[in-house]
Design a protein around this motif. Structure first.
Motif, PDB file in Angstrom:
ATOM      1  N   ILE A  90      11.752  -1.570  10.437  1.00 30.17           N
ATOM      2  CA  ILE A  90      10.570  -0.884   9.545  1.00 30.17           C
ATOM      3  C   ILE A  90       9.027  -1.520  10.063  1.00 30.17           C
ATOM      4  O   ILE A  90       8.969  -2.515  10.646  1.00 30.17           O
ATOM      5  CB  ILE A  90      10.724  -1.626   8.529  1.00 30.17           C
ATOM      6  N   SER A  91       8.337  -0.513  10.598  1.00 29.76           N
ATOM      7  CA  SER A  91       6.943  -0.999  10.904  1.00 29.76           C
ATOM      8  C   SER A  91       6.069  -1.482   9.909  1.00 29.76           C
ATOM      9  O   SER A  91       6.541  -1.077   8.673  1.00 29.76           O
ATOM     10  CB  SER A  91       6.400   0.486  11.413  1.00 29.76           C
ATOM     11  N   VAL A  92       5.067  -2.211  10.392  1.00 31.65           N
ATOM     12  CA  VAL A  92       4.288  -2.794   9.270  1.00 31.65           C
ATOM     13  C   VAL A  92       3.458  -1.838   8.444  1.00 31.65           C
ATOM     14  O   VAL A  92       3.150  -2.179   7.262  1.00 31.65           O
ATOM     15  CB  VAL A  92       3.318  -3.582   9.945  1.00 31.65           C
ATOM     16  N   GLY A  93       3.005  -0.817   9.062  1.00 31.86           N
ATOM     17  CA  GLY A  93       2.358   0.612   8.403  1.00 31.86           C
ATOM     18  C   GLY A  93       3.398   0.801   7.244  1.00 31.86           C
ATOM     19  O   GLY A  93       2.844   1.073   6.194  1.00 31.86           O
ATOM     20  N   SER A  94       4.495   1.324   7.447  1.00 27.00           N
ATOM     21  CA  SER A  94       5.213   1.588   6.511  1.00 27.00           C
ATOM     22  C   SER A  94       5.784   0.632   5.613  1.00 27.00           C
ATOM     23  O   SER A  94       5.398   0.927   4.078  1.00 27.00           O
ATOM     24  CB  SER A  94       6.818   1.860   7.196  1.00 27.00           C
ATOM     25  N   PHE A  95       5.858  -0.652   5.709  1.00 32.42           N
ATOM     26  CA  PHE A  95       5.891  -1.742   4.906  1.00 32.42           C
ATOM     27  C   PHE A  95       4.666  -1.751   3.964  1.00 32.42           C
ATOM     28  O   PHE A  95       4.750  -2.146   2.821  1.00 32.42           O
ATOM     29  CB  PHE A  95       6.233  -2.928   5.397  1.00 32.42           C
ATOM     30  N   ARG A  96       3.723  -1.752   4.606  1.00 30.60           N
ATOM     31  CA  ARG A  96       2.396  -2.001   3.597  1.00 30.60           C
ATOM     32  C   ARG A  96       2.278  -0.830   2.617  1.00 30.60           C
ATOM     33  O   ARG A  96       1.767  -1.003   1.461  1.00 30.60           O
ATOM     34  CB  ARG A  96       1.187  -1.681   4.615  1.00 30.60           C
ATOM     35  N   VAL A  97       2.634   0.375   2.931  1.00 32.68           N
ATOM     36  CA  VAL A  97       2.567   1.485   2.054  1.00 32.68           C
ATOM     37  C   VAL A  97       3.415   1.214   0.815  1.00 32.68           C
ATOM     38  O   VAL A  97       3.395   1.571  -0.201  1.00 32.68           O
ATOM     39  CB  VAL A  97       2.834   2.817   2.621  1.00 32.68           C
ATOM     40  N   GLY A  98       4.885   1.084   1.292  1.00 34.23           N
ATOM     41  CA  GLY A  98       6.049   0.773   0.379  1.00 34.23           C
ATOM     42  C   GLY A  98       5.510  -0.570  -0.754  1.00 34.23           C
ATOM     43  O   GLY A  98       5.660  -0.345  -1.557  1.00 34.23           O
ATOM     44  N   GLY A  99       5.216  -1.461  -0.008  1.00 37.45           N
ATOM     45  CA  GLY A  99       4.805  -2.730  -0.705  1.00 37.45           C
ATOM     46  C   GLY A  99       3.612  -2.367  -1.613  1.00 37.45           C
ATOM     47  O   GLY A  99       3.400  -2.834  -2.660  1.00 37.45           O
ATOM     48  N   GLY A 100       2.795  -1.650  -1.200  1.00 37.95           N
ATOM     49  CA  GLY A 100       1.511  -1.327  -2.012  1.00 37.95           C
ATOM     50  C   GLY A 100       1.831  -0.532  -3.414  1.00 37.95           C
ATOM     51  O   GLY A 100       1.439  -0.720  -4.167  1.00 37.95           O
ATOM     52  N   ILE A 101       2.642   0.514  -3.030  1.00 40.61           N
ATOM     53  CA  ILE A 101       3.222   1.220  -4.049  1.00 40.61           C
ATOM     54  C   ILE A 101       4.021   0.298  -5.000  1.00 40.61           C
ATOM     55  O   ILE A 101       3.714   0.553  -6.477  1.00 40.61           O
ATOM     56  CB  ILE A 101       4.203   2.418  -3.670  1.00 40.61           C
ATOM     57  N   LEU A 102       4.818  -0.526  -4.715  1.00 34.96           N
ATOM     58  CA  LEU A 102       5.586  -1.269  -5.490  1.00 34.96           C
ATOM     59  C   LEU A 102       4.595  -2.346  -6.402  1.00 34.96           C
ATOM     60  O   LEU A 102       4.554  -2.387  -7.489  1.00 34.96           O
ATOM     61  CB  LEU A 102       6.196  -2.261  -4.613  1.00 34.96           C
ATOM     62  N   ILE A 103       3.483  -3.089  -5.758  1.00 34.86           N
ATOM     63  CA  ILE A 103       2.452  -3.480  -6.287  1.00 34.86           C
ATOM     64  C   ILE A 103       1.695  -2.852  -7.404  1.00 34.86           C
ATOM     65  O   ILE A 103       1.394  -3.347  -8.597  1.00 34.86           O
ATOM     66  CB  ILE A 103       1.677  -4.341  -5.411  1.00 34.86           C
ATOM     67  N   LEU A 104       1.517  -1.574  -7.130  1.00 33.13           N
ATOM     68  CA  LEU A 104       0.568  -0.727  -8.010  1.00 33.13           C
ATOM     69  C   LEU A 104       1.407  -0.507  -9.134  1.00 33.13           C
ATOM     70  O   LEU A 104       1.006  -0.458 -10.123  1.00 33.13           O
ATOM     71  CB  LEU A 104       0.313   0.588  -7.349  1.00 33.13           C
ATOM     72  N   LEU A 105       2.863  -0.087  -9.075  1.00 33.27           N
ATOM     73  CA  LEU A 105       3.622   0.106 -10.211  1.00 33.27           C
ATOM     74  C   LEU A 105       3.865  -1.176 -11.076  1.00 33.27           C
ATOM     75  O   LEU A 105       3.807  -1.224 -12.447  1.00 33.27           O
ATOM     76  CB  LEU A 105       5.075   0.495  -9.705  1.00 33.27           C
ATOM     77  N   MET A 106       3.801  -2.386 -10.406  1.00 33.96           N
ATOM     78  CA  MET A 106       3.894  -3.674 -11.398  1.00 33.96           C
ATOM     79  C   MET A 106       2.443  -3.720 -12.006  1.00 33.96           C
ATOM     80  O   MET A 106       2.206  -4.229 -13.033  1.00 33.96           O
ATOM     81  CB  MET A 106       4.149  -4.789 -10.354  1.00 33.96           C
TER      82      MET A 106
END
Length: 213
Positions: free
Chosen positions: A72-88
């Motif tokens: 997993i690239s850091v960029g992809s993880f940033r987007v995925g983590g950001g979406i997760l945090i936004l939902l929370m």
């Protein structure tokens, strides 16, 4: 090797504090330990805090290896983590517990447990997916020993603060009341929302460099 400045680590601590949200977890903690005496409740609060800190510290030093293992690239993880945090954050802005942290089934299951310190308090309520994602993302910013020591210190500080808040849980609950705790949760949710958007923005720029031009 570079490391961040004080403001960056202060931002990390505040971000992690907002995601873990120990004040918002106090009503759940009190409910889960309602039938326990003061000493047992304090022990559970201590174990929950230490469990959270241990999980985040392990992730701090193994996060990069995990990303490499799954390719997993850091960029992809940033987007995925950001979406997760936004939902929370959206759930917290409505003063609700996000299903990302605990589903209804998990809540019912935890009610039947004798020991709730490690699961579900330590994880996933405190050290949940959002907190883990944040630690991994901040760890990727620099590679110096000083950087990791600073992040380690912030996690230890958060662990100590959570421990203190759980020990004072009955007093805090009486002083703030449900409305006060909801207000704190909403403020933390607002901070989380901004942080989630920032992660997504930086992630998209890494994935699509043309967006940064």
């Amino acid at each position: 090797m570079e490391s961040g400045n004080f403001n960056e680590y202060l931002k990390f601590f505040i971000a992690l504090l907002a995601i873990v949200n120990p004040v918002g977890t106090i009503p759940i903690f009190i409910n889960m330990t309602a039938n326990q005496d003061t000493a047992t409740r304090n022990t559970n609060g201590f174990l929950a805090s230490v469990s959270m800190g241990t999980i985040l510290i392990v992730v701090l030093f193994t996060g990069e290896a995990i990303l490499r293992f799954f390719g997993i690239s850091v960029g992809s993880f940033r987007v995925g983590g950001g979406i997760l945090i936004l939902l929370m954050a959206i759930s917290m802005l409505n003063a609700k517990m996000s299903n990302v942290k605990q589903t209804k089934e998990e809540a019912l299951d935890s009610a039947e447990r004798d020991s709730v310190a490690v699961v579900p308090l330590g994880t996933p309520l405190l050290a949940g997916p959002g907190a883990i994602s944040t630690v991994i993302l901040y760890a990727q910013r620099h590679t110096s020993v000083a950087h990791y020591v600073s992040l380690f210190g912030a996690i230890v500080l958060l662990t100590g603060l959570t421990m203190l808040l759980f020990r004072l849980a009955p007093t805090i609950s009486r002083l703030l009341g449900k409305t006060g705790i909801n207000i704190v949760t909403r403020i933390m949710g607002l901070i989380m929302a901004a942080m989630g958007v920032e992660f997504i923005t930086h992630g998209l720029k890494q994935l699509f460099p043309i967006l940064g031009s």
